[in-house]
Design a protein around this motif. Structure first.
Motif, PDB file in Angstrom:
ATOM      1  N   GLU A  97       3.493   9.331  -3.827  1.00 15.70           N
ATOM      2  CA  GLU A  97       2.929   8.113  -3.256  1.00 15.70           C
ATOM      3  C   GLU A  97       1.809   8.436  -2.275  1.00 15.70           C
ATOM      4  O   GLU A  97       0.776   7.754  -2.242  1.00 15.70           O
ATOM      5  CB  GLU A  97       4.036   7.328  -2.557  1.00 15.70           C
ATOM      6  N   MET A 103      -1.532   2.079  -6.846  1.00 15.98           N
ATOM      7  CA  MET A 103      -0.101   1.824  -6.980  1.00 15.98           C
ATOM      8  C   MET A 103       0.093   0.419  -7.541  1.00 15.98           C
ATOM      9  O   MET A 103      -0.449  -0.540  -6.994  1.00 15.98           O
ATOM     10  CB  MET A 103       0.606   1.906  -5.626  1.00 15.98           C
ATOM     11  N   LYS A 105       3.164  -2.125  -8.378  1.00 16.36           N
ATOM     12  CA  LYS A 105       4.592  -2.270  -8.102  1.00 16.36           C
ATOM     13  C   LYS A 105       5.093  -3.645  -8.510  1.00 16.36           C
ATOM     14  O   LYS A 105       4.463  -4.659  -8.216  1.00 16.36           O
ATOM     15  CB  LYS A 105       4.863  -2.097  -6.595  1.00 16.36           C
ATOM     16  N   ARG A 147       5.305   5.771   6.544  1.00 11.35           N
ATOM     17  CA  ARG A 147       4.743   5.740   5.185  1.00 11.35           C
ATOM     18  C   ARG A 147       3.585   4.748   5.097  1.00 11.35           C
ATOM     19  O   ARG A 147       2.655   4.934   4.315  1.00 11.35           O
ATOM     20  CB  ARG A 147       5.818   5.332   4.181  1.00 11.35           C
ATOM     21  N   THR A 214       7.532   0.988 -10.280  1.00 11.69           N
ATOM     22  CA  THR A 214       6.265   1.405  -9.677  1.00 11.69           C
ATOM     23  C   THR A 214       5.550   2.357 -10.626  1.00 11.69           C
ATOM     24  O   THR A 214       6.179   3.256 -11.193  1.00 11.69           O
ATOM     25  CB  THR A 214       6.493   2.124  -8.329  1.00 11.69           C
ATOM     26  N   LEU A 216       2.281   4.921 -10.403  1.00  9.21           N
ATOM     27  CA  LEU A 216       1.311   5.553  -9.512  1.00  9.21           C
ATOM     28  C   LEU A 216       0.230   6.233 -10.343  1.00  9.21           C
ATOM     29  O   LEU A 216       0.528   6.916 -11.331  1.00  9.21           O
ATOM     30  CB  LEU A 216       1.988   6.597  -8.622  1.00  9.21           C
TER      31      LEU A 216
END
Length: 275
Positions: A97, A103, A105, A147, A214, A216
């Motif tokens: 991530e 990304m 999601k 994060r 998700t 990526l």
């Protein structure tokens, strides 16, 4: 009496702890029930520790170390576990991530961690891990907030989120917590690198009903997918399988409301929590 379940010490730090604990208990000639009575805690908790499914609280671990003559080994190992803010199955995903440039999601049950407020994250973690101490929960909240710094980079990744309507309707932590959380989602959507959609109940069945998803993407490297349900996650790196999950996400994305209509629905939910 059934044979004890086989343990794999290489699976994770908690699993290594469990293997060590079982060896010490067997060496001491104690059953799980006998050891539990000496703490005292339920013998089923001892079983969970040995299976690597639960990590004992600090005070319980200290007693285990003394009772089993571990000479500080359990205390040291416990410290290593607690210094790792993410479970093993999530650690590699967090590393990916941090390197992603895009990304995508779909979240089935909660606002994604990158957009959570402290109060909302704290309540989710408290509900999901009721055995953890307040200090342990706060450590996880801090890790989750850290994060989010990747969205503040000079060149942040694209974040495109599809929220199931259940996410904005379920009152996690009470009305005030939900109003703050939904306001955070709307605020985040203003950023050029963030897009928010809501998948309404009216869309009916869809391709990601099994849980959150998700995908990526990276500069020059193949995509990876991450599937999450409850307190378990699966990181998918096989290109063909990742392509299937990307297709599933595209279908969900196509069924979602436009970003403008999504913002209106989120604002409506905020007003309902206010009332």
């Amino acid at each position: 009496m059934p044979a004890p379940k086989q343990l794999d010490a290489s699976a994770s730090l908690p699993a290594l702890y469990g293997v060590k604990l079982r060896k010490l208990r067997v060496r001491a000639g104690l059953t799980q029930r006998q050891l539990g009575n000496k703490i005292p805690i339920a013998h089923s908790r001892i079983a969970q520790f040995e299976l690597g499914k639960e990590v004992p609280p600090e005070d319980v671990n200290a007693k285990l170390d003394v009772l089993l003559g571990a000479d500080g080994d359990l205390v040291d190992l416990w410290g290593h576990i607690k210094r790792t803010p993410y479970p093993d199955w999530a650690q590699k995903f967090v590393e990916y991530e941090a390197k992603a440039n895009a990304m995508h999601k779909y979240t089935a049950h909660s606002v994604p961690g990158l957009l959570q407020t402290e109060a909302y994250a704290r309540e989710l973690l408290r509900l999901g891990q009721p055995w953890c101490t307040r200090e342990e929960i706060e450590e996880m909240v801090t890790a989750r907030m850290e994060r989010q710094l990747l969205l503040l980079r000079k060149q942040p990744p694209l974040l495109w989120v599809v929220l199931d309507e259940a996410v904005i309707r379920r009152p996690v932590g009470g009305d005030a917590v939900m109003r703050e959380q939904l306001a955070r989602v709307i605020e985040a959507a203003i950023a050029p690198c963030v897009e928010i959609q809501v998948l309404p109940f009216a869309a009916g069945g869809h391709s990601a009903m099994g849980g959150s998803l998700t995908v990526l993407s990276f500069e020059g490297d193949p995509d990876v997918a991450y599937l999450e349900a409850g307190h378990a996650g699966v990181l998918v790196e096989d290109r063909a399988v990742v392509a299937h999950h990307s297709y599933r996400y595209d279908l969900v994305h196509a069924q979602g409301l436009s970003p403008e209509a999504s913002a209106a629905l989120i604002q409506k939910a905020m007003k309902e929590f206010a009332s």
